[in-house]
Design a protein around this motif. Structure first.
Motif, PDB file in Angstrom:
ATOM      1  N   GLY A 137       1.296  14.588   4.506  1.00 36.84           N
ATOM      2  CA  GLY A 137      -0.145  14.797   4.377  1.00 36.84           C
ATOM      3  C   GLY A 137      -0.724  14.248   3.087  1.00 36.84           C
ATOM      4  O   GLY A 137      -1.890  14.460   2.791  1.00 36.84           O
ATOM      5  N   GLN A 138       0.057  13.526   2.328  1.00 36.16           N
ATOM      6  CA  GLN A 138      -0.406  12.938   1.069  1.00 36.16           C
ATOM      7  C   GLN A 138      -0.874  11.509   1.336  1.00 36.16           C
ATOM      8  O   GLN A 138      -0.258  10.537   0.898  1.00 36.16           O
ATOM      9  N   ILE A 139      -1.969  11.400   2.045  1.00 38.66           N
ATOM     10  CA  ILE A 139      -2.459  10.100   2.512  1.00 38.66           C
ATOM     11  C   ILE A 139      -2.777   9.170   1.343  1.00 38.66           C
ATOM     12  O   ILE A 139      -2.335   8.018   1.316  1.00 38.66           O
ATOM     13  N   ARG A 140      -3.535   9.652   0.387  1.00 40.59           N
ATOM     14  CA  ARG A 140      -3.918   8.807  -0.748  1.00 40.59           C
ATOM     15  C   ARG A 140      -2.694   8.315  -1.513  1.00 40.59           C
ATOM     16  O   ARG A 140      -2.593   7.142  -1.860  1.00 40.59           O
ATOM     17  N   GLU A 141      -1.742   9.211  -1.779  1.00 38.30           N
ATOM     18  CA  GLU A 141      -0.529   8.823  -2.491  1.00 38.30           C
ATOM     19  C   GLU A 141       0.312   7.873  -1.648  1.00 38.30           C
ATOM     20  O   GLU A 141       0.936   6.954  -2.167  1.00 38.30           O
ATOM     21  N   GLY A 142       0.323   8.107  -0.342  1.00 40.78           N
ATOM     22  CA  GLY A 142       1.096   7.265   0.556  1.00 40.78           C
ATOM     23  C   GLY A 142       0.592   5.833   0.613  1.00 40.78           C
ATOM     24  O   GLY A 142       1.368   4.892   0.724  1.00 40.78           O
ATOM     25  N   LEU A 143      -0.710   5.678   0.508  1.00 39.47           N
ATOM     26  CA  LEU A 143      -1.303   4.347   0.595  1.00 39.47           C
ATOM     27  C   LEU A 143      -1.556   3.725  -0.769  1.00 39.47           C
ATOM     28  O   LEU A 143      -2.171   2.665  -0.861  1.00 39.47           O
ATOM     29  N   ALA A 144      -1.067   4.357  -1.831  1.00 39.79           N
ATOM     30  CA  ALA A 144      -1.326   3.881  -3.195  1.00 39.79           C
ATOM     31  C   ALA A 144      -0.688   2.523  -3.477  1.00 39.79           C
ATOM     32  O   ALA A 144      -1.198   1.765  -4.283  1.00 39.79           O
ATOM     33  N   GLU A 145       0.402   2.207  -2.824  1.00 41.07           N
ATOM     34  CA  GLU A 145       1.109   0.956  -3.100  1.00 41.07           C
ATOM     35  C   GLU A 145       0.761  -0.132  -2.087  1.00 41.07           C
ATOM     36  O   GLU A 145       1.574  -1.008  -1.794  1.00 41.07           O
ATOM     37  N   GLU A 146      -0.455  -0.102  -1.590  1.00 43.17           N
ATOM     38  CA  GLU A 146      -0.884  -1.057  -0.565  1.00 43.17           C
ATOM     39  C   GLU A 146      -0.806  -2.505  -1.050  1.00 43.17           C
ATOM     40  O   GLU A 146      -0.368  -3.388  -0.318  1.00 43.17           O
ATOM     41  N   GLU A 147      -1.211  -2.759  -2.289  1.00 48.36           N
ATOM     42  CA  GLU A 147      -1.170  -4.123  -2.810  1.00 48.36           C
ATOM     43  C   GLU A 147       0.268  -4.623  -2.922  1.00 48.36           C
ATOM     44  O   GLU A 147       0.562  -5.767  -2.571  1.00 48.36           O
TER      45      GLU A 147
END
Length: 160
Positions: free
Chosen positions: A48-58
């Motif tokens: 459920g940690q969506i923001r943290e999960g997508l933090a390494e998108e770049e």
């Protein structure tokens, strides 16, 4: 061509066993690094940690680009690789099967998170909208006029 696209350089031809082993090792390293990023993203989104999960998108995007370029180099040199380093190529194929499973799991988790998020927004919108619709009929047979206070706006904070 889009302004942010870069022109990919053509893959170098492999002529020696060392060159073949180096190409396979490079692609294997990028694949392993991308796999780790995907595993962390998957674990965080599942929790459920969506923001943290997508933090390494770049970083994930850059690794995916390098991985695709590596696959293109492998395709370009397929005959030479099969002749010069067949055992390394076979190991890479086996590792790629595990990577494909990691990628599929990540895709499923992200699709599920998106579906859940969309459903939450739909449910919230429906609940907010239900107060603005008539809940019964007036003596004249038509619905009751909506209550003025019931038509409140939906506000979403992206800074949470």
């Amino acid at each position: 061509m889009w302004a942010d696209e870069t022109i990919a350089k053509p893959a170098a031809r492999v002529a020696t066993r060392e060159g073949a082993l180096a190409l396979v090792a490079e692609v294997d390293g990028v694949m392993a690094e991308l796999g780790k990023v995907l595993e962390v993203e998957t674990a965080r989104v599942r929790a459920g940690q969506i923001r943290e999960g997508l933090a390494e998108e770049e970083r994930k995007s850059a690794l995916a680009s390098r991985y695709i370029q590596g696959l293109e180099a492998l395709k370009t040199n397929a005959v030479a690789l099969a002749r010069l380093a067949p055992e390394a190529l076979e190991r890479l194929k086996q590792r790629h099967e595990g990577f494909a499973q990691t990628l599929e799991t990540n895709r499923i988790v992200l699709a599920t998170a998106r579906a859940v998020s969309e459903q939450l927004v739909r449910t919230l919108s429906a609940e907010l909208d239900s107060g603005s619709r008539p809940s019964g009929y007036a003596p004249s047979g038509y619905g009751q006029a909506p209550r003025p206070a019931a038509g409140s706006a939906l506000v979403v904070s992206k800074t949470l």
